[in-house]
Motif scaffolding. Structure first.
Motif, PDB file in Angstrom:
ATOM      1  N   ALA A  64       0.826  -1.208   0.000  1.00 51.65           N
ATOM      2  CA  ALA A  64       0.000   0.000   0.000  1.00 51.65           C
ATOM      3  C   ALA A  64       0.860   1.257   0.000  1.00 51.65           C
ATOM      4  O   ALA A  64       0.585   2.215  -0.734  1.00 51.65           O
ATOM      5  CB  ALA A  64      -0.934  -0.010   1.211  1.00 51.65           C
ATOM      6  N   VAL A  65       1.915   1.265   0.806  1.00 51.45           N
ATOM      7  CA  VAL A  65       2.826   2.417   0.837  1.00 51.45           C
ATOM      8  C   VAL A  65       3.444   2.634  -0.541  1.00 51.45           C
ATOM      9  O   VAL A  65       3.526   3.767  -1.034  1.00 51.45           O
ATOM     10  CB  VAL A  65       3.921   2.219   1.906  1.00 51.45           C
ATOM     11  N   ALA A  66       3.874   1.560  -1.179  1.00 57.22           N
ATOM     12  CA  ALA A  66       4.501   1.681  -2.503  1.00 57.22           C
ATOM     13  C   ALA A  66       3.537   2.268  -3.528  1.00 57.22           C
ATOM     14  O   ALA A  66       3.924   3.131  -4.333  1.00 57.22           O
ATOM     15  CB  ALA A  66       4.999   0.308  -2.964  1.00 57.22           C
ATOM     16  N   ILE A  67       2.301   1.814  -3.517  1.00 62.07           N
ATOM     17  CA  ILE A  67       1.302   2.361  -4.442  1.00 62.07           C
ATOM     18  C   ILE A  67       1.094   3.851  -4.180  1.00 62.07           C
ATOM     19  O   ILE A  67       1.026   4.668  -5.120  1.00 62.07           O
ATOM     20  CB  ILE A  67      -0.029   1.598  -4.320  1.00 62.07           C
ATOM     21  N   LEU A  68       1.011   4.250  -2.936  1.00 64.99           N
ATOM     22  CA  LEU A  68       0.833   5.665  -2.608  1.00 64.99           C
ATOM     23  C   LEU A  68       2.039   6.486  -3.038  1.00 64.99           C
ATOM     24  O   LEU A  68       1.898   7.628  -3.491  1.00 64.99           O
ATOM     25  CB  LEU A  68       0.565   5.839  -1.118  1.00 64.99           C
ATOM     26  N   GLN A  69       3.232   5.916  -2.931  1.00 57.86           N
ATOM     27  CA  GLN A  69       4.419   6.613  -3.419  1.00 57.86           C
ATOM     28  C   GLN A  69       4.337   6.853  -4.922  1.00 57.86           C
ATOM     29  O   GLN A  69       4.681   7.940  -5.418  1.00 57.86           O
ATOM     30  CB  GLN A  69       5.679   5.800  -3.096  1.00 57.86           C
ATOM     31  N   LEU A  70       3.883   5.836  -5.653  1.00 58.82           N
ATOM     32  CA  LEU A  70       3.768   5.964  -7.109  1.00 58.82           C
ATOM     33  C   LEU A  70       2.650   6.929  -7.502  1.00 58.82           C
ATOM     34  O   LEU A  70       2.747   7.609  -8.527  1.00 58.82           O
ATOM     35  CB  LEU A  70       3.550   4.581  -7.733  1.00 58.82           C
ATOM     36  N   ILE A  71       1.609   6.991  -6.694  1.00 59.64           N
ATOM     37  CA  ILE A  71       0.567   7.999  -6.916  1.00 59.64           C
ATOM     38  C   ILE A  71       1.154   9.391  -6.689  1.00 59.64           C
ATOM     39  O   ILE A  71       0.918  10.321  -7.474  1.00 59.64           O
ATOM     40  CB  ILE A  71      -0.635   7.740  -5.987  1.00 59.64           C
TER      41      ILE A  71
END
Length: 357
Positions: A65-72
């Motif tokens: 989830a953190v990684a997806i938010l970083q990419l967002i």
């Protein structure tokens, strides 16, 4: 008083073969409690220590989830990105409406590769048809769910779904140009100096890693022996779970996540905000249950967050990572014995809420 209560609780659990693993509790920078119980290796009677690395199962969803938010945050994708189109998947029965938001919040309605409410026998049957040792890459999971009919319409409700986090891992790979594992290593573990956390395989030799165990019981329910999880847990990790870590590293992760060290302020707030109602659990223990982005919440009747965090369960693995925002308390429970962290987590919860801190 708090420490004595926790010591008595953990000693009793350990003596009754109800817990094996490591517990670490902090209030800000102050350690309230730490304890180690049981064996990292039963055969050689090597005890668990604070330096022991244990598998953390679905707690790893928080990394995804953190990684997806970083990419967002980087503008590579957004919450509305349609995942099937983005990944270029053909012939799948996953609805084209499935987006990153619905995968993060388990509201996509897609078929899972295993029903989370299924029995042990169903799990074992799954891997008799597809040998568990053949599942090594994220793509290996896709045929196990992508061509099955959805179980409900996108956004209709919450239903915990590990396949959704496999798809999020594939999004991370495409958006970053790296393997899921390398992206998390570079952008989560390295940034937070989590030197004892990695994605390792159960069938490889690694130093200071605990084995996972399940009890063997007789007809009366007495434990007569133990079996290792080498035939019942996936050998490698994936984007839906399975990293290996220490209690100290997981404590660093949850505290730094809450303190804004790994996400922008806007996305940190979103990560720590409940998104959807978990109807199946709602009302349990008189709490409102909600899920966010790799983050499970219980709220009081005034809609205040009492606790956030995540659970992790596999054969021979049982973990809880909790934080209490109003108390500034973080709890890490890493167990190398199946289903040992759940009731312990609630016992610790009750002690914390009833103690004067």
């Amino acid at each position: 008083m708090l420490k004595k209560q926790l010591q008595d609780l953990l000693n009793k659990k350990s003596d009754n073969n109800e817990f094996s693993g490591v517990v670490l509790i902090k209030k800000g920078d102050k350690e309230l409690f730490s304890g180690t119980y049981g064996y990292a290796n039963m055969s050689w009677e090597i005890k668990n220590t604070l330096e022991t690395k244990l598998r953390i199962a679905s707690v790893s969803k928080m990394f995804t989830a953190v990684a997806i938010l970083q990419l967002i945050e980087d503008g590579e994708v957004d919450f509305n990105t349609k995942v099937i189109e983005y990944l270029g998947m053909k012939g799948t029965k996953i609805p084209k409406e499935v987006d990153i938001y619905s995968l993060l919040t388990h509201t996509s309605g897609i078929a899972d590769y295993f029903d989370e409410n299924g029995s042990d026998e169903e799990w074992e049957k799954l891997w008799s048809e597809k040998p568990i040792y053949t599942v090594r890459k994220l793509a290996d999971y896709v045929p196990m769910f992508a061509y099955d009919e959805p179980v409900f319409k996108v956004g209709e409700k919450f239903q915990y779904n590990s396949a959704g986090y496999i798809l999020l891992g594939l999004v991370i790979e495409k958006a970053s140009g790296k393997s899921y594992f390398d992206y998390i290593r570079d952008n989560v573990f390295s940034k937070l100096n989590m030197k004892d956390t990695d994605f390792i395989s159960l069938d490889r030799v690694h130093k200071n890693v605990a084995e996972g165990y399940e009890p063997i019981e007789d007809k009366e329910g007495n434990i007569v022996n133990w079996e290792r999880n080498i035939y019942t847990a996936t050998p490698g990790a994936a984007s839906d779970g399975g990293a290996t870590s220490t209690a100290a590293d997981i404590m660093v992760f949850i505290q730094q996540l809450r303190n804004g060290k790994i996400l922008s302020e806007e996305l940190r707030k979103r990560m720590l905000t409940p998104q959807v109602l978990d109807q199946g659990a709602d009302g349990f223990r008189d709490y409102v249950w909600k899920y966010g982005y790799g983050n499970w919440f219980i709220l009081d009747n005034d809609n205040n967050i009492v606790r956030g965090g995540h659970t992790g369960e596999e054969y021979g693995v049982s973990c809880r990572v909790y934080y209490y925002p109003n108390l500034d308390i973080d709890v890490v429970i890493l167990g190398n014995q199946g289903w040992c962290a759940g009731s312990l987590g609630w016992d610790i919860h009750d002690i914390i809420l009833n103690s004067e801190l």
